[in-house]
Write an enzyme that holds these catalytic residues in place. Structure first.
Site, PDB file in Angstrom:
ATOM      1  CD  GLU A  88       1.309 -19.977   8.889  1.00 10.84           C
ATOM      2  OE1 GLU A  88       0.692 -19.323   8.108  1.00 10.84           O
ATOM      3  OE2 GLU A  88       1.209 -19.788  10.237  1.00 10.84           O
ATOM      4  CB  CYS A 120       6.355 -14.246  10.895  1.00  2.59           C
ATOM      5  SG  CYS A 120       5.053 -14.198  10.906  1.00  2.59           S
ATOM      6  NE  ARG A 134      -0.268 -10.756  29.945  1.00  2.00           N
ATOM      7  CZ  ARG A 134      -0.071  -9.370  29.473  1.00  2.00           C
ATOM      8  NH1 ARG A 134      -1.799  -9.826  28.234  1.00  2.00           N
ATOM      9  NH2 ARG A 134       0.253  -8.450  29.759  1.00  2.00           N
ATOM     10  CB  THR A 179       2.735 -14.638  21.329  1.00  2.00           C
ATOM     11  OG1 THR A 179       1.883 -13.591  21.269  1.00  2.00           O
ATOM     12  CG2 THR A 179       1.932 -16.354  20.901  1.00  2.00           C
ATOM     13  CG  HIS A 189       7.344 -10.192  12.720  1.00  2.18           C
ATOM     14  ND1 HIS A 189       6.857  -9.972  11.452  1.00  2.18           N
ATOM     15  CD2 HIS A 189       6.425 -10.898  13.906  1.00  2.18           C
ATOM     16  CE1 HIS A 189       5.790 -11.069  11.951  1.00  2.18           C
ATOM     17  NE2 HIS A 189       5.179 -11.553  12.518  1.00  2.18           N
ATOM     18  CG  ASN A 242       1.025 -10.921  11.384  1.00  2.00           C
ATOM     19  OD1 ASN A 242       2.913 -11.009  10.363  1.00  2.00           O
ATOM     20  ND2 ASN A 242       1.581 -12.074  11.959  1.00  2.00           N
ATOM     21  CB  SER A 248       5.768 -18.226  16.566  1.00  2.00           C
ATOM     22  OG  SER A 248       5.092 -17.209  16.919  1.00  2.00           O
TER      23      SER A 248
END
Lengths: 352, 133
Positions: A83, A115, A204, A206, A239, A271, A301
């Site tokens: 990304e 990701c 939140r 996510t 992940h 990450n 995502s």
């Protein structure tokens, strides 16, 4: 999807530079302990001034080719998932393919799925190899991810890459890619608009509807499609946007947390986005014994997860020793930056 | 100042993967690649040769006043690297400070960004070296 393909080479790359969560917290007036415990991240990797997603991908790819011990010209496909591709228009895959000597007879393209673009590349590679369209395919997940200064993401957004050579010759396969299963929906948990420097996210949001639903959905789906259960696996790599989510998945699904820890790198390097679960797989492949089974589930995502059932073979122990640098080497060699130098490295000031 | 696109493109094999040449008559290796053997003259026969990327520091210097485009990187180390196969190349030594570099220290090839023609230009990649630890 079941498959007769496997990993014949794998390689990692993590930049030398690190910044501690404590140092970032100091600048923003946060309590370091609360951040470190809350996110489960002690420090994260930071790319050098001359590193980007392409250069990290090249180094990981070179390591993977040494393990595979094949001529780069035999690669029929190169897919680079990220990304943070250096160009908006101009492929990273051509840079990588040229640098490793795979050009010109090669398919190449860039992938993007937050990701999970790296594991999407592995799936494409599996398809091309299984259908005899190519002899070997190279799939890479690489990122130098961005976090807005002061945002929670700044404690985790880091840099790293992992590369996998996929083939079908039984005597070369170091880990069989037995099956894969994907779980995808349109879930707007995290995004970055064209020309925006930093991503935005749903806080939140996510978590439950995004990360947990997809990671657990894909993992459960893989169990159902293959008839395997958690007991069939020796390692779980999920992940890892922070140090806690993968452990929570284990608790929610009733998995042994100890089987998750060997592939959990976020507490030490942050990450690495497209590199995250692929690097976790590299960590496990560096210790797995022949016959051991690994479950890998990525998350991107937007949102989706790819799950893989992987089994180490007798080829693995000798093959992994051919890597010029293993993941552990990159984990050990580190130099710390303070926040000022970090700002320079990530060019977070407009004037840089 | 932006480098000409054709010049960058022509040098991609040597910059990206240390692609050089060798004379099959006298086995002399050339980097950057030569199309003619200076020792064997017309008896020489040139073919492509890939360098391993292993080498040693022949000499080095700390750069504290950088050319345009590299200002953010100072202080950095610039070295003459003696490649294992013979030729010497000038390149940056990455991820270290001047005090860590010693004459004869072993180094290995790394692929890094050389410069970018900001803000909308080309990004140039190529070889640099890293101390072997």
């Amino acid at each position: 999807m079941t498959s007769s393909t496997g990993i014949v080479g794998f390689g990692a790359c993590v930049p030398t530079f690190r910044i501690k969560a404590e140092e970032i917290a100091r600048v923003w007036g946060e309590e370091p302990d609360r951040i470190i415990k809350g996110l489960g991240v002690k420090e994260k990797s930071v790319p050098g001034l001359d590193e980007d997603a392409a250069s990290l991908a090249v180094e990981a790819a070179r390591n993977s080719l040494s393990v595979a011990n094949i001529e780069p010209s035999k690669l029929g496909a190169v897919y680079v998932g990220s990304e943070s591709h250096p160009y908006a228009v101009k492929p990273t895959a051509t840079i990588v393919a040229e640098a490793i000597g795979a050009t010109p007879e090669v398919m190449a393209a860039d992938l993007e799925f937050a990701c999970k673009a790296g594991t999407a590349g592995i799936q494409i590679g599996m398809g091309l190899v299984a259908s005899n369209m190519v002899e070997y395919a190279l799939a890479i997940g690489t990122d130098t991810s961005q976090g807005r200064p002061g945002d929670a993401l700044e404690y985790t957004a880091s840099a790293g890459a992992a590369a996998f050579v996929i083939g079908r010759q039984k005597e070369q396969i170091l880990a069989k890619l037995d099956a894969t299963y994907s779980f995808t929906t349109d879930t707007p948990d995290f995004w970055r608009r064209q020309h925006a420097e930093f991503p935005s996210h749903g806080g939140r949001f996510t978590g439950e509807p995004a990360y947990f639903r997809h990671v657990m959905g894909a993992t459960q789906g893989l169990f159902e499609k293959t008839g395997m259960t958690a007991a069939d696996f020796d390692y779980f790599v999920f992940h890892q946007p922070n140090g806690k989510f993968p452990l929570e998945v284990a608790k929610k699904m009733g998995l042994d947390v100890e089987k998750v820890k060997p592939g959990l790198l976020t507490p030490m390097i942050g990450n690495t986005y497209s590199g995250a679960s692929p690097l976790g797989l590299c960590a496990v492949l560096d210790i797995a014994k022949p016959g051991q089974r690994i479950l890998l589930t990525s998350f991107g995502s937007g949102a989706g997860s790819d799950s893989f059932a992987i089994e180490a073979t007798d080829v693995l122990p000798a093959a992994r020793e051919r890597a010029p640098h293993k993941l552990a080497w990159y984990m050990e060699h580190k130099k710390y930056l303070d926040y000022g130098l970090y700002v320079k490295h990530r060019r977070k000031l407009k004037s840089l | 100042m932006a480098e000409n696109i054709a010049i960058t493109w022509r040098r991609i094999p040597e910059r990206y993967r240390l692609a050089g040449t060798q004379c099959t008559t006298c086995k002399t290796k050339f980097f950057p690649p030569r199309k003619f053997c200076t020792a064997c003259r017309r008896k020489g026969k040139i073919e492509s040769f890939s360098f391993s990327g292993k080498g040693k520091i022949y000499s080095f210097s700390g750069v504290h006043s950088a050319p345009a485009g590299l200002e953010l990187e100072i202080p950095y180390v610039l070295a003459i690297v003696h490649l294992a196969e013979g030729p010497k190349v000038t390149a940056q030594i990455v991820d270290c400070t001047e005090d860590a570099v010693k004459i004869d220290a072993p180094v290995e090839f790394v692929f890094r960004k050389i410069r970018s023609d900001d803000p909308e230009g080309l990004i140039h990649y190529g070889y640099k070296f890293r101390l072997v630890k």
